[in-house]
Design an enzyme around this catalytic site. Structure first.
Site, PDB file in Angstrom:
ATOM      1  CE  LYS A 152       8.736   4.081  15.841  1.00 39.58           C
ATOM      2  NZ  LYS A 152       8.694   4.934  17.046  1.00 39.58           N
ATOM      3  CD  GLU A 227      -6.790   0.289  11.721  1.00 41.71           C
ATOM      4  OE1 GLU A 227      -7.548   1.269  11.577  1.00 41.71           O
ATOM      5  OE2 GLU A 227      -7.162  -0.884  11.535  1.00 41.71           O
ATOM      6  CB  CYS A 261      -7.784   7.687  15.189  1.00 40.04           C
ATOM      7  SG  CYS A 261      -8.111   6.192  16.116  1.00 40.04           S
ATOM      8  CD  GLU A 354      -6.431  12.901  12.942  1.00 42.51           C
ATOM      9  OE1 GLU A 354      -5.310  12.842  12.404  1.00 42.51           O
ATOM     10  OE2 GLU A 354      -7.010  11.917  13.442  1.00 42.51           O
TER      11      GLU A 354
HETATM   12  P1  NAD Z   1       2.689   9.647  13.668  1.00 41.34           P
HETATM   13  O1  NAD Z   1       2.227   9.215  12.328  1.00 41.34           O
HETATM   14  O2  NAD Z   1       3.480  10.878  13.787  1.00 41.34           O
HETATM   15  O3  NAD Z   1       3.539   8.494  14.362  1.00 41.34           O
HETATM   16  C1  NAD Z   1       3.046   7.187  14.542  1.00 41.34           C
HETATM   17  C2  NAD Z   1       4.217   6.229  14.686  1.00 41.34           C
HETATM   18  O4  NAD Z   1       4.952   6.225  13.455  1.00 41.34           O
HETATM   19  C3  NAD Z   1       5.217   6.630  15.767  1.00 41.34           C
HETATM   20  O5  NAD Z   1       5.707   5.469  16.397  1.00 41.34           O
HETATM   21  C4  NAD Z   1       6.309   7.301  14.959  1.00 41.34           C
HETATM   22  O6  NAD Z   1       7.558   7.259  15.601  1.00 41.34           O
HETATM   23  C5  NAD Z   1       6.314   6.467  13.708  1.00 41.34           C
HETATM   24  N1  NAD Z   1       6.900   7.113  12.539  1.00 41.34           N
HETATM   25  C6  NAD Z   1       7.020   8.460  12.293  1.00 41.34           C
HETATM   26  N2  NAD Z   1       7.645   8.656  11.120  1.00 41.34           N
HETATM   27  C7  NAD Z   1       7.915   7.452  10.595  1.00 41.34           C
HETATM   28  C8  NAD Z   1       8.538   6.995   9.384  1.00 41.34           C
HETATM   29  N3  NAD Z   1       9.005   7.849   8.491  1.00 41.34           N
HETATM   30  N4  NAD Z   1       8.640   5.670   9.171  1.00 41.34           N
HETATM   31  C9  NAD Z   1       8.143   4.782  10.064  1.00 41.34           C
HETATM   32  N5  NAD Z   1       7.562   5.142  11.229  1.00 41.34           N
HETATM   33  C10 NAD Z   1       7.433   6.464  11.490  1.00 41.34           C
HETATM   34  O7  NAD Z   1       1.354   9.707  14.548  1.00 41.34           O
HETATM   35  P2  NAD Z   1       1.203  10.180  16.057  1.00 41.34           P
HETATM   36  O8  NAD Z   1       1.356  11.667  16.065  1.00 41.34           O
HETATM   37  O9  NAD Z   1       2.036   9.350  16.963  1.00 41.34           O
HETATM   38  O10 NAD Z   1      -0.321   9.771  16.312  1.00 41.34           O
HETATM   39  C11 NAD Z   1      -1.370  10.556  15.927  1.00 41.34           C
HETATM   40  C12 NAD Z   1      -1.991  10.074  14.628  1.00 41.34           C
HETATM   41  O11 NAD Z   1      -2.328   8.696  14.734  1.00 41.34           O
HETATM   42  C13 NAD Z   1      -3.281  10.781  14.306  1.00 41.34           C
HETATM   43  O12 NAD Z   1      -3.342  11.104  12.935  1.00 41.34           O
HETATM   44  C14 NAD Z   1      -4.351   9.721  14.620  1.00 41.34           C
HETATM   45  O13 NAD Z   1      -5.553   9.889  13.926  1.00 41.34           O
HETATM   46  C15 NAD Z   1      -3.652   8.483  14.265  1.00 41.34           C
HETATM   47  N6  NAD Z   1      -4.265   7.347  14.953  1.00 41.34           N
HETATM   48  C16 NAD Z   1      -4.978   6.452  14.227  1.00 41.34           C
HETATM   49  C17 NAD Z   1      -5.613   5.397  14.859  1.00 41.34           C
HETATM   50  C18 NAD Z   1      -6.406   4.387  14.096  1.00 41.34           C
HETATM   51  O14 NAD Z   1      -6.578   3.292  14.599  1.00 41.34           O
HETATM   52  N7  NAD Z   1      -6.880   4.682  12.912  1.00 41.34           N
HETATM   53  C19 NAD Z   1      -5.485   5.235  16.240  1.00 41.34           C
HETATM   54  C20 NAD Z   1      -4.750   6.165  16.948  1.00 41.34           C
HETATM   55  C21 NAD Z   1      -4.124   7.209  16.280  1.00 41.34           C
END
Ligand code: NAD
Length: 453
Positions: A152, A227, A261, A354
């Site tokens: 997804k 992650e 991240c 962040e």
């Molecule tokens: P997000 O947490 O809003 O969304 C990530 C994914 O989760 C999306 O596909 C979203 O649709 C899905 N999602 C949202 N709500 C959900 C729920 N209730 N149940 C299941 N899935 C759900 O994050 P974002 O805004 O897309 O990305 C930014 C964040 O990701 C930042 O905090 C960043 O640090 C983190 N990030 C971490 C890494 C890592 O490897 N540690 C890498 C890249 C980004």
């Protein structure tokens, strides 16, 4: 329909059907049906199919590079490197099916052996900042270990994942092994987390959503890899090559417009080196080329959305200690200039949370002990850097900093062959390298009696 917006122009670049619970259930059912066939593919043949998938992606690399650059608003040179890493990930994990060896363990009365069995259907949930490359860090080891997947992608950036779903069967991967559902996280993502036929969730995204996923997955005792976010420290000692540290610092925090991240967004500088470092940093920041993602010269593009720009701007109120800023284009596009705040206290909001945008905090420290204390004074523990010419100190500090991925005299710490993941609230589990496979397999122990009991 999902209207997919190009962040550099604010124009709709594509419309894709919005998946919901029904489509998610259908994808899980398809993955479940395909599992028996996929896990039965001989290891060498599974390896060949993964290599073919890498070749098929490579054949379309430039097209995918452009699609990702437009959809995520990232510089095309970054996008090219990401697609190259996608290909490398599939090639690297193509080596895994034939190397998933177990152990034989000496016991009385028989032979004891272990197997690394696939989990079944795994749900992969990915963010918008590195869309296909983060997906590949999950898809490649999951498939190599014999699992089938439902991926997804983030709603803002589903296009390259949908291409991967088309490419997989063309490369010979059986139908139903690779499934993609493009829809809201609160609907499709949540359904994957709750679904009784999904054995594991591998999630990359925010710490906040990650907490909910861990709680939701507990209901069916799913395996979970998380992650999550970061607020990594770039610790610069006065004895370092300060010119080199300053020249490298902007891309370590403003790369991908800070939506990374691993962004080293807290720049900790030993006070006695502060003036020299800041002068060099100002030159490097003001020289950054911010603009059209499709230009080969561009180093930083726009933010992903208007909402993201608003959030980022909230960390730089009028009274913020802006030391200097780079440029950003006028006109359409979610632009925000690279911005350096200095001096900042580690407890200030901009240093504690962040931001996920191009805002860096420069935080002075007096000595090694204070540098380490400040680096660790955060709920996160994903990445970081140490700059010094003192090798013993570099290794001492590296052991003391509570993060999963560090670099010394470099800001580069993500490689296909090496493990990646967080300490503390930056996550659970490891992706990439040999470690990732442990998270896509269950260890089975079998005792075969050779003597009558
Ligand atoms: P997000 O947490 O809003 O969304 C990530 C994914 O989760 C999306 O596909 C979203 O649709 C899905 N999602 C949202 N709500 C959900 C729920 N209730 N149940 C299941 N899935 C759900 O994050 P974002 O805004 O897309 O990305 C930014 C964040 O990701 C930042 O905090 C960043 O640090 C983190 N990030 C971490 C890494 C890592 O490897 N540690 C890498 C890249 C980004």
């Amino acid at each position: 329909m999902i209207e997919v917006v190009e962040p550099a122009t604010e124009q709709v670049m594509a419309e894709v059907p919005r998946a919901g619970v029904e489509e998610t259930d259908a994808a899980v059912a398809a993955a479940k049906a395909a599992f028996g066939e996929w896990r039965a593919v001989a290891p060498g043949d599974r390896a060949t199919l993964l290599r073919r998938l890498a070749d098929a992606i490579e054949a379309r690399a430039e097209e995918l590079t452009r699609l990702e650059a437009r959809n995520a608003g990232k510089p095309i040179s970054d996008s090219r490197a990401e697609i190259a890493m996608v290909i490398e990930s599939f090639r690297y994990y193509a080596g895994a099916p034939e190397r998933l060896t177990g152990k034989t363990i000496p016991v009385a009365g028989g032979v004891d052996m272990t197997f690394h069995e696939p989990l079944g259907v795994v749900g992969l949930i990915t963010p918008w900042n590195f869309p296909l490359v983060i997906a590949s860090w999950k898809v490649a080891p999951a498939l190599a270990a014999g699992n089938t997947i439902v991926l997804k992608p983030a709603e803002l950036t589903p296009l390259t994942a949908l291409e991967l779903e088309r490419i997989a069967p063309q490369a010979g991967i059986p139908e139903g092994v690779v499934n993609v559902v493009a829809g809201p996280g609160s609907v499709c993502g949540q359904r994957l987390v709750e679904h009784p036929d999904v054995a594991k969730i591998a999630f990359t995204g925010s710490t906040e959503v990650g907490r909910g996923i861990a709680a939701g997955a507990a209901q069916t005792i799913k395996r979970v890899t998380l992650e999550l976010g970061g607020k990594s420290a770039n610790v610069i000692f006065a004895d370092a090559d300060l010119e080199a540290a300053a020249a490298a610092a902007p891309l370590a925090v403003f790369g991908n417009a800070g939506q990374d991240c691993c962004a080293r967004s807290r720049i900790l500088v030993e006070r006695s080196g502060m003036d020299e470092f800041m002068a060099a940093l100002e030159r490097a920041v003001t020289e950054m080329r911010v603009g059209d993602p499709l230009s080969e010269e561009t180093e930083m593009g726009p933010l992903i959305s208007a909402g993201q720009r608003e959030t980022v701007a909230s960390y730089v109120p009028d009274e913020a200690p802006v030391a200097f800023r780079g440029s950003a284009p006028d006109g359409p596009g979610f632009w925000y200039p690279p911005t350096v705040l200095a001096p900042v206290s580690n407890s200030d909001r901009a240093a504690a949370e962040e931001i996920f945008g191009p805002v860096a905090c420069v935080i002075p420290f007096e000595d090694e002990a204070e540098g380490v204390r400040l680096a660790n004074d955060t709920i996160y523990g994903l990445s970081g850097s140490i700059w010094t010419r003192d090798g013993a100190r570099a290794l001492r500090v590296a052991r003391e900093i509570e993060t999963g991925v560090l670099s010394i005299n470099s800001n580069s710490s993500v490689r296909v062959a090496t493990p990646f993941g967080g300490f503390k609230q930056s996550g659970v589990g490891r992706e990439l390298g040999p470690d990732a496979l442990d998270h896509y397999t269950n260890v089975k122990n079998v005792f075969y009696a050779t003597e009558e009991s």
